[in-house]
Scaffold this motif. Structure first.
Motif, mmCIF file in Angstrom:
data_model
loop_
_atom_site.group_PDB
_atom_site.id
_atom_site.type_symbol
_atom_site.label_atom_id
_atom_site.label_comp_id
_atom_site.label_asym_id
_atom_site.label_seq_id
_atom_site.Cartn_x
_atom_site.Cartn_y
_atom_site.Cartn_z
ATOM 1 N N ASP A 137 0.821 -1.214 0.000
ATOM 2 C CA ASP A 137 0.000 0.000 0.000
ATOM 3 C C ASP A 137 0.858 1.268 0.000
ATOM 4 O OD1 ASP A 137 -2.157 -1.706 0.133
ATOM 5 O OD2 ASP A 137 -2.350 -1.550 2.320
ATOM 6 N N ILE A 138 1.841 1.315 -0.900
ATOM 7 C CA ILE A 138 2.725 2.487 -0.973
ATOM 8 C C ILE A 138 1.994 3.625 -1.683
ATOM 9 C CG2 ILE A 138 4.950 3.362 -1.787
ATOM 10 C CD1 ILE A 138 5.930 0.447 -1.884
ATOM 11 N N SER A 139 2.011 4.810 -1.092
ATOM 12 C CA SER A 139 1.415 5.979 -1.733
ATOM 13 C C SER A 139 2.293 7.204 -1.479
ATOM 14 C CB SER A 139 -0.002 6.238 -1.206
ATOM 15 O OG SER A 139 0.043 6.583 0.170
ATOM 16 N N VAL A 140 2.204 8.169 -2.381
ATOM 17 C CA VAL A 140 2.979 9.407 -2.272
ATOM 18 C C VAL A 140 2.007 10.572 -2.294
ATOM 19 C CG1 VAL A 140 4.751 10.851 -3.330
ATOM 20 C CG2 VAL A 140 4.949 8.361 -3.444
ATOM 21 N N THR A 141 2.062 11.433 -1.275
ATOM 22 C CA THR A 141 1.197 12.620 -1.236
ATOM 23 C C THR A 141 2.061 13.877 -1.128
ATOM 24 O OG1 THR A 141 0.951 12.390 1.170
ATOM 25 C CG2 THR A 141 -0.762 11.421 -0.211
ATOM 26 N N TRP A 142 1.519 14.999 -1.633
ATOM 27 C CA TRP A 142 2.288 16.240 -1.738
ATOM 28 C C TRP A 142 1.619 17.355 -0.942
ATOM 29 C CZ3 TRP A 142 6.747 15.809 -4.631
ATOM 30 C CH2 TRP A 142 6.839 14.676 -5.455
ATOM 31 N N ASP A 143 2.442 18.147 -0.278
ATOM 32 C CA ASP A 143 1.976 19.388 0.342
ATOM 33 C C ASP A 143 2.713 20.519 -0.366
ATOM 34 O OD1 ASP A 143 1.171 21.499 1.878
ATOM 35 O OD2 ASP A 143 2.267 20.913 3.692
ATOM 36 N N LEU A 144 2.009 21.156 -1.314
ATOM 37 C CA LEU A 144 2.632 22.160 -2.173
ATOM 38 C C LEU A 144 1.909 23.491 -2.021
ATOM 39 C CD1 LEU A 144 2.862 19.902 -5.350
ATOM 40 C CD2 LEU A 144 4.810 20.624 -3.963
ATOM 41 N N PRO A 145 2.609 24.597 -2.308
ATOM 42 C CA PRO A 145 1.932 25.899 -2.250
ATOM 43 C C PRO A 145 0.776 25.963 -3.240
ATOM 44 C CG PRO A 145 4.318 26.155 -2.471
ATOM 45 C CD PRO A 145 4.017 24.713 -2.675
ATOM 46 N N LYS A 146 -0.193 26.811 -2.960
ATOM 47 C CA LYS A 146 -1.334 26.991 -3.848
ATOM 48 C C LYS A 146 -0.847 27.433 -5.231
ATOM 49 C CE LYS A 146 -5.836 29.284 -4.060
ATOM 50 N NZ LYS A 146 -6.722 30.291 -3.432
ATOM 51 N N PRO A 148 7.840 5.245 -12.509
ATOM 52 C CA PRO A 148 6.869 4.169 -12.261
ATOM 53 C C PRO A 148 6.512 4.150 -10.784
ATOM 54 C CG PRO A 148 8.791 3.365 -13.481
ATOM 55 C CD PRO A 148 9.124 4.741 -13.018
ATOM 56 N N PRO A 149 5.323 3.676 -10.424
ATOM 57 C CA PRO A 149 4.929 3.621 -9.013
ATOM 58 C C PRO A 149 5.940 2.802 -8.193
ATOM 59 C CG PRO A 149 3.074 3.076 -10.452
ATOM 60 C CD PRO A 149 4.283 3.144 -11.325
ATOM 61 N N LEU A 150 6.192 3.229 -6.962
ATOM 62 C CA LEU A 150 7.075 2.462 -6.070
ATOM 63 C C LEU A 150 6.381 1.146 -5.726
ATOM 64 C CD1 LEU A 150 8.337 5.225 -3.587
ATOM 65 C CD2 LEU A 150 9.663 4.077 -5.364
ATOM 66 N N THR A 151 7.040 0.030 -6.014
ATOM 67 C CA THR A 151 6.451 -1.280 -5.705
ATOM 68 C C THR A 151 7.206 -1.983 -4.583
ATOM 69 O OG1 THR A 151 7.812 -2.284 -7.437
ATOM 70 C CG2 THR A 151 5.574 -1.617 -8.046
ATOM 71 N N SER A 152 8.409 -1.508 -4.263
ATOM 72 C CA SER A 152 9.179 -2.144 -3.189
ATOM 73 C C SER A 152 10.021 -1.091 -2.493
ATOM 74 C CB SER A 152 10.087 -3.247 -3.742
ATOM 75 O OG SER A 152 11.018 -2.708 -4.662
ATOM 76 N N VAL A 185 5.671 9.849 2.018
ATOM 77 C CA VAL A 185 5.549 8.486 1.496
ATOM 78 C C VAL A 185 4.902 7.636 2.586
ATOM 79 C CG1 VAL A 185 6.767 6.485 0.567
ATOM 80 C CG2 VAL A 185 7.612 8.787 0.065
ATOM 81 N N LYS A 186 3.739 7.075 2.272
ATOM 82 C CA LYS A 186 3.017 6.237 3.230
ATOM 83 C C LYS A 186 3.033 4.791 2.761
ATOM 84 C CE LYS A 186 -0.213 9.888 4.614
ATOM 85 N NZ LYS A 186 -1.638 10.281 4.743
ATOM 86 N N TYR A 187 3.112 3.855 3.708
ATOM 87 C CA TYR A 187 3.071 2.433 3.362
ATOM 88 C C TYR A 187 2.724 1.629 4.610
ATOM 89 C CZ TYR A 187 7.885 3.072 5.080
ATOM 90 O OH TYR A 187 8.993 3.426 5.821
ATOM 91 N N ARG A 188 2.444 0.352 4.391
ATOM 92 C CA ARG A 188 2.176 -0.561 5.510
ATOM 93 C C ARG A 188 3.310 -1.578 5.574
ATOM 94 N NH1 ARG A 188 -2.896 -0.651 7.626
ATOM 95 N NH2 ARG A 188 -2.784 -2.854 8.126
ATOM 96 N N LEU A 189 3.863 -1.768 6.757
ATOM 97 C CA LEU A 189 4.953 -2.701 6.990
ATOM 98 C C LEU A 189 4.573 -3.585 8.166
ATOM 99 C CD1 LEU A 189 7.968 -3.505 6.346
ATOM 100 C CD2 LEU A 189 8.623 -1.892 8.123
ATOM 101 N N ALA A 190 4.498 -4.895 7.920
ATOM 102 C CA ALA A 190 4.078 -5.841 8.966
ATOM 103 C C ALA A 190 2.760 -5.381 9.591
ATOM 104 C CB ALA A 190 5.173 -5.989 10.028
ATOM 105 N N ARG A 191 1.821 -4.986 8.732
ATOM 106 C CA ARG A 191 0.461 -4.578 9.100
ATOM 107 C C ARG A 191 0.420 -3.240 9.854
ATOM 108 N NH1 ARG A 191 -2.115 -10.370 11.158
ATOM 109 N NH2 ARG A 191 -1.665 -11.531 9.249
ATOM 110 N N GLU A 243 4.733 6.245 7.867
ATOM 111 C CA GLU A 243 4.904 7.323 6.898
ATOM 112 C C GLU A 243 6.220 8.047 7.140
ATOM 113 O OE1 GLU A 243 2.712 11.311 8.419
ATOM 114 O OE2 GLU A 243 1.353 9.775 7.654
ATOM 115 N N LYS A 244 6.803 8.553 6.051
ATOM 116 C CA LYS A 244 8.052 9.307 6.108
ATOM 117 C C LYS A 244 7.847 10.620 5.364
ATOM 118 C CE LYS A 244 10.489 6.197 8.296
ATOM 119 N NZ LYS A 244 10.969 6.446 9.666
ATOM 120 N N LYS A 245 8.208 11.733 6.023
ATOM 121 C CA LYS A 245 8.057 13.042 5.406
ATOM 122 C C LYS A 245 9.427 13.616 5.040
ATOM 123 C CE LYS A 245 3.655 14.487 7.445
ATOM 124 N NZ LYS A 245 2.927 15.566 8.133
#
Length: 614
Positions: free
Chosen positions: A467-476, A485-489, A516-522, A526-528
């Motif tokens: 469940d790797i996802s990338v989200t952005w906090d950017l100025p308006k 390519p999407p992060l798979t590992s 970067v958000k993901y699930r590790l061992a359930r 997240e890492k900012k």
């Protein structure tokens, strides 16, 4: 069928026109810009066409190709491959000089360069430039490799080869290599090591963040030049924003700023200390005839099969008790030690060790598809995640087909690959690991084998990140479009690279954040990473070109599996992106024609294929 069906000829043939190879490498942190200058001279009495087939790192972005004939400089353009070949042929037939550089249709780590219509006594200086990311090693070194060896690629039965290579003894290669490297980083350079004899490192400033090193004089280009660069601090997450090209259209890839993110995840210690010992470990060992070749060029070098055996034995002895495992080996046929994966205990380990020690490179060709299909046809064991380890010298001609098979099964396993010996195909070895969500290693000598093997096993035993996802906090007013390519590992201690195009501007703030958000061992993790939107200085268009290459490779993978109606759409997008960015692709080529050469060159062309060392 490819234009360059070039075999490298035997020493009894006439003189080879390549006189010298000069390579300058500029390393900034973990990115290298490589400029190669090749000097040709026609010493024959008739005009010639020189053809040079050479290996290239598969992830490299070739971004410049030019030729200087006398005082005339001709800079190549990127064009659709068919058009480029037609222009090259038209130029030669009308007596003009022309230069063509193209990627192999079978594998992105093989290029051919054609130097056409060199008149008697004439010289041509060819300049080739590419940018590439440097791999992080088990001991945190950054690895740069200049491939010199292009191993013959085995063609599976029923297929047609487009590149035939015959090596010659290095003592008969008529050209030398001049090689120099300049390193610059925010962190001090602690040391630089090489597989070849280098002059001592020269530091260019007091805080040792800039250094230079040169290959010792007289080096024959008879082996890969491997360079290991160590920085004093371990690698930290970083973000570099590069300004767009002033002449390019805003909103286009080259016109907008591009961001390069380097992520080094650190997993929670309690999760890492409770790593499960479960898993099904499947080993696939290359036993084709080429594995009997030497690992390198020193008298002490053992054979590739011996190195692969040693690597496999070390892995077998390091497996956790209670897991499952099996060992396959392949050539023209494939064999397996157990009819199906068995539980790992003292008895099965000793049985496997005894059989592995007796394995020889006696199975003929390199038919890797059949054993892979068989492995994938075996049902997975419940609660035992499948980890596939592949050991090969990478000498196959159906690279793309093999990688696509691994990709189509990536939801059921992770693939860890080992390139054994110099000249192993980086396209195959890295492609297997990338599409299989694993990690690639290159074993070129026994001195660094153990840490690499243990690192790959440690990665394989880590829980899969999901469940790797990338989200952005950017100025308006600013938006980010991910080009990679999407992060798979994600693995502890392994760098993950992400490229993004930044569109729009903001007067509010110059800071941004990526998560970067993901699930590790359930467990959700997240890492900012906070970063500045202010463009870095002196990066040229390096980041843009690497981003374009990443997007082109991703689209090429999509095109490989596309239906024919989608195929043309993806192909046109790749060609447009390649031409716009000036970066090579499988559908384009660099073409340069000297239209100022005056009189047409008279006489039939002789074809000369440039020798590569064995």
């Amino acid at each position: 069928m490819e234009r360059c069906c070039c075999g490298l000829m035997t020493p009894e043939k006439q003189a080879v026109p390549l006189q010298s190879v000069d390579v300058q490498v500029d390393v900034k942190d973990h990115v290298a810009t490589v400029v190669s200058t090749l000097l040709y001279q026609n010493k024959e009495e008739k005009p010639i066409e020189a053809v040079f087939v050479f290996p290239m790192p598969s992830e490299a972005a070739v971004c410049h190709f030019s030729a200087k004939v006398g005082e005339t400089l001709i800079v190549a353009e990127v064009k659709e491959k068919k058009q480029a070949r037609e222009e090259y042929d038209d130029a030669l037939s009308s007596g003009q000089q022309a230069f063509l550089l193209e990627e192999s249709d079978q594998s992105p780590d093989i290029f051919s360069m054609s130097v056409g219509s060199l008149p008697p006594g004439e010289s041509a200086s060819i300049r080739l430039e590419y940018v590439t990311e440097l791999d992080v090693q088990a001991d945190e070194a950054l690895r740069f490799c200049l491939p010199a060896v292009l191993n013959p690629r085995y063609q599976p039965a029923g297929t047609e080869s487009s590149v035939n290579v015959t090596s010659v003894p290095s003592s008969l290669v008529p050209y030398d290599l001049n090689f120099s490297v300049r390193v610059e980083s925010p962190r001090p350079v602690s040391k630089v090591e090489s597989s070849c004899t280098m002059d001592p490192v020269e530091y260019l400033n007091q805080d040792q963040t800039k250094a230079s090193v040169k290959l010792a004089a007289g080096h024959k280009f008879d082996r890969d030049v491997e360079l290991l660069i160590y920085y004093k601090d371990s690698h930290q997450p970083s973000a570099v924003v590069e300004a767009g090209q002033a002449s390019a259209k805003p909103g286009s890839l080259m016109g907008d700023p591009v961001l390069m993110l380097s992520l080094y995840p650190e997993f929670p210690k309690d999760i890492m200390s409770s790593v499960s010992s479960s898993g099904e470990f499947v080993f696939l060992l290359d036993r084709s005839g080429s594995m009997d070749c030497s690992m390198g060029h020193s008298p002490q070098s053992g054979t590739r099969i011996a190195s692969a055996r040693d690597t496999l034995l070390l892995l077998l002895k390091s497996l956790p008790m209670g897991c499952y495992f099996n060992i396959y080996s392949f050539g023209s046929i494939f064999e397996q030690i157990f009819t199906k994966s068995v539980k790992y205990n003292q008895k099965t380990m000793e049985e496997a060790l005894e059989k592995v020690e007796n394995l020889r490179s006696d199975l003929g060709g390199t038919e890797i598809l059949a054993p892979l299909k068989h492995i994938y046809s075996q049902g997975c064991i419940p609660n035992q995640p499948r980890q596939l380890f592949v050991f090969t010298d990478g000498e196959v001609g159906n690279t793309k087909e093999v990688i696509n098979l691994v990709k189509s099964n990536s939801g059921f396993h992770r693939c860890f690959s080992f390139g054994i010996g110099e000249g192993a195909s980086s396209a195959l070895i890295k492609g297997l690991a990338k599409e299989g969500g694993g990690h690639a290693q290159f074993i070129t000598g026994n001195d660094r084998m153990q840490p690499k093997v243990i690192q790959s096993l440690r990665f394989a035993m880590q829980p899969a990140v999901v469940d790797i996802s990338v989200t952005w906090d950017l100025p308006k007013g600013v938006s980010a479009s991910v080009l990679s390519p999407p992060l798979t590992s994600i693995f502890q201690g392994q760098r993950s690279l992400l490229y993004a195009q930044l569109t729009g501007q903001s007067k509010e703030r110059a800071e941004a954040c990526v998560t970067v958000k993901y699930r590790l061992a359930r467990r959700p993790t997240e890492k900012k990473l906070d970063f500045s939107l202010k463009p870095a200085e002196d990066t040229g268009l390096t980041v843009h070109r690497l981003a374009a290459r990443s997007l082109i490779r991703s689209l090429e993978q999509d095109q490989e599996g596309a239906r024919w109606e989608k195929d043309n759409v993806v192909k046109k997008k790749i060609i447009h992106l390649s031409v716009q960015s000036g970066v090579s692709s499988s559908f384009t080529a660099f073409i340069a024609v000297n239209k100022t050469s005056g009189d047409a060159i008279q006489g039939p062309l002789l074809r000369r294929n440039v020798l590569l060392p064995s």
